[in-house]
Design a protein around this motif. Sequence first.
Motif, PDB file in Angstrom:
ATOM      1  N   MET A  53     -39.672 -12.590 -20.611  1.00  0.00           N
ATOM      2  CA  MET A  53     -38.648 -11.764 -19.965  1.00  0.00           C
ATOM      3  C   MET A  53     -38.243 -12.336 -18.606  1.00  0.00           C
ATOM      4  SD  MET A  53     -40.024  -7.934 -20.979  1.00  0.00           S
ATOM      5  CE  MET A  53     -38.717  -7.036 -20.136  1.00  0.00           C
ATOM      6  N   ALA A  54     -39.211 -12.933 -17.905  1.00  0.00           N
ATOM      7  CA  ALA A  54     -38.926 -13.498 -16.581  1.00  0.00           C
ATOM      8  C   ALA A  54     -37.936 -14.651 -16.647  1.00  0.00           C
ATOM      9  CB  ALA A  54     -40.221 -13.962 -15.928  1.00  0.00           C
ATOM     10  N   GLN A  55     -37.816 -15.271 -17.820  1.00  0.00           N
ATOM     11  CA  GLN A  55     -36.896 -16.395 -17.962  1.00  0.00           C
ATOM     12  C   GLN A  55     -35.449 -15.951 -18.180  1.00  0.00           C
ATOM     13  OE1 GLN A  55     -38.498 -19.321 -17.454  1.00  0.00           O
ATOM     14  NE2 GLN A  55     -40.311 -18.021 -17.342  1.00  0.00           N
ATOM     15  N   VAL A  56     -35.242 -14.715 -18.628  1.00  0.00           N
ATOM     16  CA  VAL A  56     -33.892 -14.304 -19.046  1.00  0.00           C
ATOM     17  C   VAL A  56     -33.375 -13.057 -18.341  1.00  0.00           C
ATOM     18  CG1 VAL A  56     -34.163 -15.346 -21.330  1.00  0.00           C
ATOM     19  CG2 VAL A  56     -34.812 -12.954 -20.998  1.00  0.00           C
ATOM     20  N   MET A  57     -34.212 -12.397 -17.539  1.00  0.00           N
ATOM     21  CA  MET A  57     -33.799 -11.147 -16.912  1.00  0.00           C
ATOM     22  C   MET A  57     -33.704 -11.287 -15.409  1.00  0.00           C
ATOM     23  SD  MET A  57     -35.897  -8.179 -18.952  1.00  0.00           S
ATOM     24  CE  MET A  57     -35.069  -6.935 -17.978  1.00  0.00           C
ATOM     25  N   PRO A  58     -32.838 -10.510 -14.760  1.00  0.00           N
ATOM     26  CA  PRO A  58     -32.816 -10.515 -13.293  1.00  0.00           C
ATOM     27  C   PRO A  58     -34.130  -9.976 -12.734  1.00  0.00           C
ATOM     28  CG  PRO A  58     -31.400  -8.769 -14.181  1.00  0.00           C
ATOM     29  CD  PRO A  58     -31.822  -9.622 -15.341  1.00  0.00           C
ATOM     30  N   ALA A  59     -34.575 -10.529 -11.617  1.00  0.00           N
ATOM     31  CA  ALA A  59     -35.872 -10.170 -11.048  1.00  0.00           C
ATOM     32  C   ALA A  59     -35.971  -8.681 -10.739  1.00  0.00           C
ATOM     33  CB  ALA A  59     -36.123 -10.991  -9.784  1.00  0.00           C
ATOM     34  N   THR A  60     -34.865  -8.064 -10.338  1.00  0.00           N
ATOM     35  CA  THR A  60     -34.901  -6.646  -9.971  1.00  0.00           C
ATOM     36  C   THR A  60     -35.171  -5.733 -11.161  1.00  0.00           C
ATOM     37  OG1 THR A  60     -32.494  -6.598 -10.202  1.00  0.00           O
ATOM     38  CG2 THR A  60     -33.390  -6.907  -7.980  1.00  0.00           C
ATOM     39  N   ALA A  61     -34.866  -6.204 -12.374  1.00  0.00           N
ATOM     40  CA  ALA A  61     -35.061  -5.377 -13.572  1.00  0.00           C
ATOM     41  C   ALA A  61     -36.352  -5.717 -14.309  1.00  0.00           C
ATOM     42  CB  ALA A  61     -33.875  -5.547 -14.527  1.00  0.00           C
ATOM     43  N   LEU A  62     -36.963  -6.860 -14.002  1.00  0.00           N
ATOM     44  CA  LEU A  62     -38.076  -7.367 -14.801  1.00  0.00           C
ATOM     45  C   LEU A  62     -39.249  -6.393 -14.897  1.00  0.00           C
ATOM     46  CD1 LEU A  62     -39.480  -9.627 -16.367  1.00  0.00           C
ATOM     47  CD2 LEU A  62     -40.192 -10.600 -14.162  1.00  0.00           C
ATOM     48  N   LYS A 193     -44.663   3.796 -13.300  1.00  0.00           N
ATOM     49  CA  LYS A 193     -43.554   2.931 -12.889  1.00  0.00           C
ATOM     50  C   LYS A 193     -42.216   3.657 -12.951  1.00  0.00           C
ATOM     51  CE  LYS A 193     -45.896  -1.362 -13.983  1.00  0.00           C
ATOM     52  NZ  LYS A 193     -45.949  -2.593 -14.781  1.00  0.00           N
ATOM     53  N   ALA A 194     -42.109   4.648 -13.833  1.00  0.00           N
ATOM     54  CA  ALA A 194     -40.884   5.451 -13.855  1.00  0.00           C
ATOM     55  C   ALA A 194     -40.696   6.147 -12.509  1.00  0.00           C
ATOM     56  CB  ALA A 194     -40.947   6.473 -14.985  1.00  0.00           C
ATOM     57  N   PHE A 195     -41.796   6.631 -11.937  1.00  0.00           N
ATOM     58  CA  PHE A 195     -41.750   7.281 -10.625  1.00  0.00           C
ATOM     59  C   PHE A 195     -41.498   6.265  -9.518  1.00  0.00           C
ATOM     60  CE2 PHE A 195     -44.550   7.897  -6.889  1.00  0.00           C
ATOM     61  CZ  PHE A 195     -43.836   8.894  -6.242  1.00  0.00           C
ATOM     62  N   GLY A 201     -34.816   3.460  -6.537  1.00  0.00           N
ATOM     63  CA  GLY A 201     -33.386   3.443  -6.850  1.00  0.00           C
ATOM     64  C   GLY A 201     -32.995   2.619  -8.054  1.00  0.00           C
ATOM     65  N   PHE A 202     -33.962   2.186  -8.871  1.00  0.00           N
ATOM     66  CA  PHE A 202     -33.614   1.393 -10.052  1.00  0.00           C
ATOM     67  C   PHE A 202     -32.891   2.266 -11.077  1.00  0.00           C
ATOM     68  CE2 PHE A 202     -34.555  -0.363 -14.283  1.00  0.00           C
ATOM     69  CZ  PHE A 202     -34.004  -1.632 -14.132  1.00  0.00           C
ATOM     70  N   VAL A 203     -31.797   1.743 -11.667  1.00  0.00           N
ATOM     71  CA  VAL A 203     -31.003   2.494 -12.646  1.00  0.00           C
ATOM     72  C   VAL A 203     -31.497   2.144 -14.052  1.00  0.00           C
ATOM     73  CG1 VAL A 203     -28.691   3.002 -13.498  1.00  0.00           C
ATOM     74  CG2 VAL A 203     -29.025   2.427 -11.076  1.00  0.00           C
ATOM     75  N   PHE A 204     -32.376   2.975 -14.597  1.00  0.00           N
ATOM     76  CA  PHE A 204     -32.936   2.721 -15.928  1.00  0.00           C
ATOM     77  C   PHE A 204     -31.883   2.839 -17.026  1.00  0.00           C
ATOM     78  CE2 PHE A 204     -36.845   3.741 -13.609  1.00  0.00           C
ATOM     79  CZ  PHE A 204     -37.721   2.802 -14.126  1.00  0.00           C
ATOM     80  N   ARG A 205     -30.821   3.652 -16.781  1.00  0.00           N
ATOM     81  CA  ARG A 205     -29.838   3.938 -17.821  1.00  0.00           C
ATOM     82  C   ARG A 205     -29.183   2.665 -18.363  1.00  0.00           C
ATOM     83  NH1 ARG A 205     -27.111   6.802 -14.915  1.00  0.00           N
ATOM     84  NH2 ARG A 205     -25.400   5.394 -14.370  1.00  0.00           N
ATOM     85  N   GLU A 206     -28.943   1.686 -17.502  1.00  0.00           N
ATOM     86  CA  GLU A 206     -28.283   0.445 -17.930  1.00  0.00           C
ATOM     87  C   GLU A 206     -29.107  -0.329 -18.958  1.00  0.00           C
ATOM     88  OE1 GLU A 206     -27.502  -1.874 -14.505  1.00  0.00           O
ATOM     89  OE2 GLU A 206     -26.023  -0.483 -13.649  1.00  0.00           O
ATOM     90  N   TRP A 207     -30.421  -0.106 -18.964  1.00  0.00           N
ATOM     91  CA  TRP A 207     -31.325  -0.858 -19.832  1.00  0.00           C
ATOM     92  C   TRP A 207     -31.935   0.014 -20.917  1.00  0.00           C
ATOM     93  CZ3 TRP A 207     -31.671  -6.083 -18.924  1.00  0.00           C
ATOM     94  CH2 TRP A 207     -31.138  -6.532 -17.708  1.00  0.00           C
TER      95      TRP A 207
END
Length: 263
Positions: A53-62, A193-195, A201-207
């Motif tokens: 996942m670290a190879q293909v995802m933005p660091a903020t979402a990993l 981690k959800a908390f 401020g991470f937007v889980f909805r996009e993923w």
Amino acid sequence: MLWHPLAERHGMLDAFSPLSGSINGLLVALSALTSALSAAVGIGGGSLLIMVMAQVMPATALIPVHGMVQLGSNGGRAVMTWRHIDRGLLAAFLPGVVLGALAAAWLLVRLPSGVLELCIAAFVMFSCWGPGWPRGWLRRGGTFLAGALTTLLSSLVGASGPLVAAVIKQHFSERLPRVATFAACMTAQHLTKAFVFGVAGFVFREWLGLMLAMVAAGLVGTWLGLRLLHRLSEHRFDVLFKWALTLLALRLTWLGIQRLLAA
């Protein structure tokens, strides 16, 4: 233009996340494979998944996306093996999880690169090949501290699985209690981690689409991996578990050295 079922399927996969449809499909398939690995060998699937996942995802979402996928995978494994969970150990672990999550929400930064990976690797290698930890480590106080420390690390760097497995390994000689209790402890950690990332401020909805698809694939992989686990002898499982931990520790050592040199 002629309609083609593969084109439609690719379009559906495109909607799962900001990533391309082909990458989404790869991650869903990998979720099934790594969940099967964790169920059969007891460890390793989550670390392999986050490496890819670290190879293909933005660091903020990993870390948040990986955490939610691992929540589903470990939660499914815990439910499927609930009779073998050591509830006393889990009860000692959970207060530490809460404390570690609160600390992570307050200190959501990356710890010094390189040093952390080397410390985790040293801990795991000693647990596998050293003379063993003092008996006090196996009591409730040691388990509480392990829960707090590994939850904090999990939220900051996503690398706590080998640490938790090394602690759990000290308590059990049989495979099913080890796999079941590890899954329950990791479920509690990933739930926080959800908390933590919600506060950040991470937007889980996009993923959400990708996470749900990976969780569903992970449940299938877990079921297949547990079928394989029942066919392994206790000795063979113990050998596989120890070497899987060792390989993960060696990988962390290499990463730590690379990051220290880069710094």
